[in-house]
Design a protein around this motif. Structure first.
Motif, PDB file in Angstrom:
ATOM      1  N   VAL A   1      44.497   9.798  89.556  1.00  0.00           N
ATOM      2  CA  VAL A   1      43.065   9.758  90.275  1.00  0.00           C
ATOM      3  C   VAL A   1      43.044  10.585  91.585  1.00  0.00           C
ATOM      4  N   ILE A   2      43.944  10.206  92.450  1.00  0.00           N
ATOM      5  CA  ILE A   2      43.917  10.760  93.633  1.00  0.00           C
ATOM      6  C   ILE A   2      44.395  12.289  93.684  1.00  0.00           C
ATOM      7  N   LEU A   3      45.467  12.569  92.772  1.00  0.00           N
ATOM      8  CA  LEU A   3      45.763  13.976  92.643  1.00  0.00           C
ATOM      9  C   LEU A   3      44.597  14.847  91.878  1.00  0.00           C
ATOM     10  N   ASN A   4      43.887  14.148  91.098  1.00  0.00           N
ATOM     11  CA  ASN A   4      42.692  15.138  90.492  1.00  0.00           C
ATOM     12  C   ASN A   4      41.707  15.194  91.448  1.00  0.00           C
ATOM     13  N   LEU A   5      41.287  14.210  92.267  1.00  0.00           N
ATOM     14  CA  LEU A   5      40.405  14.353  93.185  1.00  0.00           C
ATOM     15  C   LEU A   5      40.760  15.355  94.185  1.00  0.00           C
ATOM     16  N   CYS A   6      41.822  15.234  94.782  1.00  0.00           N
ATOM     17  CA  CYS A   6      42.380  16.298  95.908  1.00  0.00           C
ATOM     18  C   CYS A   6      42.240  17.666  94.995  1.00  0.00           C
ATOM     19  N   HIS A   7      42.805  17.883  93.963  1.00  0.00           N
ATOM     20  CA  HIS A   7      42.644  19.244  93.505  1.00  0.00           C
ATOM     21  C   HIS A   7      41.189  19.716  93.277  1.00  0.00           C
ATOM     22  N   THR A   8      40.147  18.671  92.760  1.00  0.00           N
ATOM     23  CA  THR A   8      38.906  19.093  92.648  1.00  0.00           C
ATOM     24  C   THR A   8      38.196  19.302  94.214  1.00  0.00           C
ATOM     25  N   ILE A   9      38.517  18.588  95.020  1.00  0.00           N
ATOM     26  CA  ILE A   9      37.800  18.570  96.197  1.00  0.00           C
ATOM     27  C   ILE A   9      38.199  19.935  96.921  1.00  0.00           C
ATOM     28  N   ILE A  10      39.575  20.543  96.713  1.00  0.00           N
ATOM     29  CA  ILE A  10      40.066  21.682  97.471  1.00  0.00           C
ATOM     30  C   ILE A  10      39.179  22.861  96.749  1.00  0.00           C
ATOM     31  N   GLN A  11      38.958  22.918  95.284  1.00  0.00           N
ATOM     32  CA  GLN A  11      38.440  23.808  94.765  1.00  0.00           C
ATOM     33  C   GLN A  11      36.812  23.841  94.818  1.00  0.00           C
ATOM     34  N   THR A  12      36.482  22.734  95.298  1.00  0.00           N
ATOM     35  CA  THR A  12      34.726  22.566  95.609  1.00  0.00           C
ATOM     36  C   THR A  12      34.799  23.149  97.124  1.00  0.00           C
ATOM     37  N   ILE A  13      35.451  22.932  98.043  1.00  0.00           N
ATOM     38  CA  ILE A  13      35.664  23.324  99.286  1.00  0.00           C
ATOM     39  C   ILE A  13      35.620  24.826  99.354  1.00  0.00           C
ATOM     40  N   LYS A  14      36.553  25.356  98.679  1.00  0.00           N
ATOM     41  CA  LYS A  14      36.206  27.112  98.372  1.00  0.00           C
ATOM     42  C   LYS A  14      34.973  27.486  97.992  1.00  0.00           C
ATOM     43  N   ASN A  15      34.125  26.769  97.134  1.00  0.00           N
ATOM     44  CA  ASN A  15      33.107  27.141  96.827  1.00  0.00           C
ATOM     45  C   ASN A  15      31.794  26.888  97.680  1.00  0.00           C
ATOM     46  N   ILE A  16      32.103  25.926  98.516  1.00  0.00           N
ATOM     47  CA  ILE A  16      30.674  25.481  99.420  1.00  0.00           C
ATOM     48  C   ILE A  16      31.133  25.599 100.723  1.00  0.00           C
ATOM     49  N   ILE A  17      32.131  26.533 101.269  1.00  0.00           N
ATOM     50  CA  ILE A  17      32.458  26.431 102.532  1.00  0.00           C
ATOM     51  C   ILE A  17      31.606  27.288 103.301  1.00  0.00           C
ATOM     52  N   LEU A  18      31.048  28.329 102.523  1.00  0.00           N
ATOM     53  CA  LEU A  18      29.998  29.432 103.429  1.00  0.00           C
ATOM     54  C   LEU A  18      28.738  28.616 103.342  1.00  0.00           C
ATOM     55  N   PRO A  19      28.191  27.994 102.364  1.00  0.00           N
ATOM     56  CA  PRO A  19      26.928  27.275 102.534  1.00  0.00           C
ATOM     57  C   PRO A  19      27.032  25.957 103.692  1.00  0.00           C
ATOM     58  N   PHE A  20      28.085  25.412 103.506  1.00  0.00           N
ATOM     59  CA  PHE A  20      28.567  24.398 104.492  1.00  0.00           C
ATOM     60  C   PHE A  20      28.375  24.792 106.043  1.00  0.00           C
ATOM     61  N   PHE A  21      28.911  25.975 106.442  1.00  0.00           N
ATOM     62  CA  PHE A  21      28.818  26.332 107.686  1.00  0.00           C
ATOM     63  C   PHE A  21      27.348  26.821 108.023  1.00  0.00           C
ATOM     64  N   PHE A  22      26.730  27.469 107.066  1.00  0.00           N
ATOM     65  CA  PHE A  22      25.332  27.685 107.379  1.00  0.00           C
ATOM     66  C   PHE A  22      24.447  26.708 107.697  1.00  0.00           C
ATOM     67  N   VAL A  23      24.700  25.533 107.034  1.00  0.00           N
ATOM     68  CA  VAL A  23      23.831  24.595 107.029  1.00  0.00           C
ATOM     69  C   VAL A  23      24.271  23.503 108.316  1.00  0.00           C
ATOM     70  N   TYR A  24      25.488  23.415 108.765  1.00  0.00           N
ATOM     71  CA  TYR A  24      25.983  22.590 109.884  1.00  0.00           C
ATOM     72  C   TYR A  24      26.075  23.341 111.199  1.00  0.00           C
ATOM     73  N   ILE A  25      26.390  24.893 111.096  1.00  0.00           N
ATOM     74  CA  ILE A  25      26.833  25.236 112.345  1.00  0.00           C
ATOM     75  C   ILE A  25      25.611  26.249 112.699  1.00  0.00           C
ATOM     76  N   VAL A  26      25.231  27.191 111.561  1.00  0.00           N
ATOM     77  CA  VAL A  26      24.179  28.159 112.167  1.00  0.00           C
ATOM     78  C   VAL A  26      22.852  27.699 111.940  1.00  0.00           C
ATOM     79  N   ASN A  27      22.672  26.658 111.146  1.00  0.00           N
ATOM     80  CA  ASN A  27      21.240  26.208 110.905  1.00  0.00           C
ATOM     81  C   ASN A  27      21.047  25.052 111.990  1.00  0.00           C
ATOM     82  N   SER A  28      19.732  24.950 112.659  1.00  0.00           N
ATOM     83  CA  SER A  28      19.756  23.596 113.860  1.00  0.00           C
ATOM     84  C   SER A  28      18.704  22.710 113.149  1.00  0.00           C
ATOM     85  N   ASN A  29      18.171  22.923 111.982  1.00  0.00           N
ATOM     86  CA  ASN A  29      17.051  21.916 111.418  1.00  0.00           C
ATOM     87  C   ASN A  29      17.714  20.885 111.006  1.00  0.00           C
TER      88      ASN A  29
END
Length: 492
Positions: free
Chosen positions: A13-41
């Motif tokens: 379960v831990i291994l599956n979760l780590c692998h899935t989180i890494i793959q997800t981070i690759k897909n959402i890293i740009l939106p994440f930085f836009f929401v929490y760093i660039v955007n001030s709303n």
């Protein structure tokens, strides 16, 4: 009983979760930085945090469901796997198709005293046919033993397959030969590897990615004083940077090949290595297609070589190695003939080789400089006087061209062909006639005038065809090799 469906260890379960989180981070890293760093709303940030929380809960639930629905068993001469998040998928792997079962242990597996078992089949491609990411060492051994017993039973039923049954791995077989890489060889392998280029490339790639999401002007402002620095300061900084990259390269190689050892059990080689992530591969000797001996310039000066196996099944499936499995990461050339006779007796190194004819030298020299001339001539014309410095390349390339000619060679001993060639480093390939998929003889217009041929042969690896080539062999030698391959092969 192996016929009862079994689940992986809950650590999966831990291994599956780590692998899935890494793959997800690759897909959402740009939106994440836009929401929490660039955007001030603050409202956007609040809902973004809720979305991340829901996503994390979903990933945890999906990992648990995936673990619960994944089962494996051996039944009716098949290795059966059932899995699927919403739709159940069933995979049946014939025991007869299983070639090797390799175990490795990452950091998480080592903490819980588990291993990952990879099941590989004939023609399975680059990826393993099945992966059990978290099982106990004892369970892995039971699976191996059960599979090998099934294969043995199948071969006993078919008289024509009895010879291969004798070559199958038996876990109870005693160790016949053992080799462990010593500290001197490990240090030499680490300090003379080409890993420094990988480190530098990774740093530049990281900087280029960060520059797209984070402002880097503050960093450049900190080093703005270097705009007026002297050439000596730049030289020192470049030296320090290369030295640090070299140290990181050494550390990476030492972690990778620490505890490297080879165990020979009858007709199989078991190769293991690693500290943080442990790897173990099993290679049947009958699956070895060729042996490649490589020497870069520095290692050649010290008399050390790296030996790789081209295998048609099993082997280390790491991307950087491709179809090759390292047999000896670093070994002194004086020890090599004895070690090859010990671990791969069919693939021994010949010292007396036949060199190229004298008339081939001018072709090697011409090839070494022809492409550089298209660069040097424009530099000398349009970038005077600094462009004249590019002429320094010519004697260096001529030297490498001469070395490539001098060291190119071939030899035949019984049913074994050995080819040696050089580009920057020197490569020697040893292949058996029965492993050669094809033997090609080509001749260009200029080679025809010089009565020369290019000879090449291909062997089958686990993912593609590996080609071995020597250029500008004399026509009389080419005729001899063709006769050896064609007529004697037909007789055999």
């Amino acid at each position: 009983m192996m016929s009862e469906p079994k689940r992986l260890h809950p650590t999966a379960v831990i291994l599956n979760l780590c692998h899935t989180i890494i793959q997800t981070i690759k897909n959402i890293i740009l939106p994440f930085f836009f929401v929490y760093i660039v955007n001030s709303n603050h409202t956007v940030r609040f809902y973004g945090a809720i979305a991340l929380g829901v996503l994390f809960i979903w990933l945890v639930a999906a990992s648990i469901i995936k673990w619960r629905r994944f089962t494996y068993r051996i039944e009716d001469d098949e290795f059966r796997i059932e899995e699927g998040l919403f739709v159940t998928k069933k995979r049946y792997i014939s025991i007869d198709r299983i070639q090797t079962m390799n175990t490795s242990a990452g950091l998480v597996q080592q903490i819980f005293k588990l291993v990952k078992l990879q099941i590989e089949t004939a023609g399975g491609g680059k990826e393993a046919e099945a992966v059990l990411s978290a099982i106990s060492v004892e369970e892995a051994e039971r699976i191996k033993e059960a599979v090998f017993k099934k294969k043995a039973q199948r071969r006993e039923e078919l008289d024509e397959e009895r010879l291969e049954a004798e070559e199958e791995l038996d876990p109870s077989v005693e160790v016949q030969e053992h080799y462990r890489m010593n500290a001197k060889e490990l240090l030499m392998a680490a300090s003379t590897s080409g890993g420094i280029g990988v480190i530098i490339s990774a740093v530049f790639a990281l900087i280029s990615q960060l520059d797209e999401v984070l402002p880097m002007d503050w960093l450049f402002d900190k080093f703005s004083f270097l705009q007026h620095a002297s050439i000596g300061i730049y030289a020192v900084l470049i030296f320090i940077g290369l030295f640090i990259a070299w140290i990181f390269s050494i550390a990476g190689m030492m972690f990778r090949y620490a505890n490297f050892q080879i165990i020979k059990k009858e007709q199989e080689l078991v190769i293991s290595r690693g500290i943080i992530e442990k790897h173990q591969v099993t290679i049947p000797l009958r699956k070895i297609q060729a042996i490649k001996i490589k020497e870069n310039i520095i290692r050649q000066l010290f008399g050390f070589v790296t030996v790789s196996i081209v295998s048609a099944g099993g082997g280390d499936r790491e991307k950087e190695e491709g179809a090759l499995t390292i047999l000896f990461p670093m070994i002194h050339k004086k020890k090599l003939p004895h070690m090859l006779r010990t671990f791969t007796p069919e693939y021994t190194l010949e010292e007396n080789c036949r060199r190229l004819p004298r008339r081939a030298l001018k072709r090697y020299l011409f090839r070494s400089v022809i492409f550089s001339l298209f660069l040097i001539i424009p530099l000398c014309i349009f970038f005077q006087p600094w462009g004249y410095l590019s002429v320094i390349l010519l004697p260096i390339e001529l030297l490498f061209g001469y070395l490539a000619y001098k060291e190119a060679a071939w030899t035949i001993n019984g049913d074994r062909l050995q080819l040696t060639s050089r580009f920057i480093g020197r490569t020697t390939a040893i292949v058996l006639k029965k492993r050669m998929q094809v033997c090609k003889f080509s001749q260009s217009y200029f080679q025809k005038k010089g009565r020369l041929y290019t000879i090449s042969t291909s062997v089958k690896s686990s993912s593609h065809m590996e080609e071995l080539t020597v250029r500008d062999v004399g026509e009389e030698d080419a005729a001899f090799i063709l006769k050896w391959y064609s007529y004697e092969k037909a007789d055999g």
